[in-house]
Write an enzyme that holds these catalytic residues in place. Structure first.
Site, mmCIF file in Angstrom:
data_model
loop_
_atom_site.group_PDB
_atom_site.id
_atom_site.type_symbol
_atom_site.label_atom_id
_atom_site.label_comp_id
_atom_site.label_asym_id
_atom_site.label_seq_id
_atom_site.Cartn_x
_atom_site.Cartn_y
_atom_site.Cartn_z
ATOM 1 N N SER A 17 0.478 -1.283 -0.163
ATOM 2 C CA SER A 17 0.482 -0.057 -0.351
ATOM 3 C C SER A 17 0.939 1.735 -0.048
ATOM 4 O O SER A 17 0.637 1.567 -0.537
ATOM 5 C CB SER A 17 -1.161 -0.056 1.775
ATOM 6 O OG SER A 17 -1.944 -1.622 1.076
ATOM 7 N N ASP A 37 -8.043 -5.141 -0.028
ATOM 8 C CA ASP A 37 -8.410 -4.840 1.112
ATOM 9 C C ASP A 37 -9.602 -3.468 0.827
ATOM 10 O O ASP A 37 -10.756 -4.087 1.618
ATOM 11 C CB ASP A 37 -7.282 -4.291 2.016
ATOM 12 C CG ASP A 37 -6.382 -5.116 2.112
ATOM 13 O OD1 ASP A 37 -6.369 -6.164 2.266
ATOM 14 O OD2 ASP A 37 -5.133 -4.077 2.751
#
Length: 184
Positions: A17, A37
């Site tokens: 991320s 996610d």
């Protein structure tokens, strides 16, 4: 060749991320970020912790049921459709089935120009990040550190064990520049 999709694969807490955010900051065009996610967060509560959805074991294992797999296929097809209609997309994923996961995503992305990026991180370092995050089942990082890479082919790999997100993003951007895409 113009890359339309960047797929970033790595284990839990490997630094995917952070890498994606840095890529969005330094690449010359606007890139949308979509991640596994985000997909998991979009699932109805009834599929969280269920045998038909997604369930997290006490030791960090992730179990995916038939309904999860069906919805994930639809989600991936939708992400590919965004790229086909002109959006530049970075997919942040963890290939729980290694090369089999990549093969399924390849089918969704057929006809698109894709850059495959592997994000490696020593399992012990990722486990420390996992604990610090506090939002992951302890053990996921260790279980996934190597498993998500088995049988997966990459255009470029980075290792966040000792390198920060911006350093890794700079390496990926340099690779893209070699393909004709310049960072900001």
């Amino acid at each position: 060749m113009a890359i339309q999709v960047i797929v970033v694969n790595g284990g839990s807490s490997s630094g995917k991320s952070g890498l994606v955010r840095c890529l969005q900051a330094i690449l010359p065009e606007p890139w949308l970020s979509v991640g596994v996610d985000t997909f998991v967060d979009a699932l109805p509560p009834a599929l969280s912790g269920s045998g038909d959805g997604i369930a997290f074991g006490a030791d960090g294992e992730v179990n995916l049921g038939d309904e999860y797999v069906r919805l994930e296929e639809a989600w991936r097809s939708g992400v590919a459709a965004m790229a086909r209609t002109g959006a530049l997309v970075i997919i942040d994923d963890a290939f729980l089935s290694g090369g089999e996961s990549q093969a399924r995503l390849r089918r969704n992305l057929d006809g698109l120009e894709v850059l495959w990026v592997g994000v490696r991180c020593d399992g012990r370092i990722a486990a420390g990040r996992e604990i610090a995050r506090g939002d992951r089942t302890v053990g996921m990082a260790i279980l996934q550190a190597d498993a998500v890479h088995v049988g997966v082919d990459y255009d470029i790999e980075v290792d966040t064990t000792d390198m920060g997100s911006i350093q890794c993003a700079t390496l990926v951007a340099a690779h893209l520049a070699g393909l004709g895409l310049q960072p900001r």
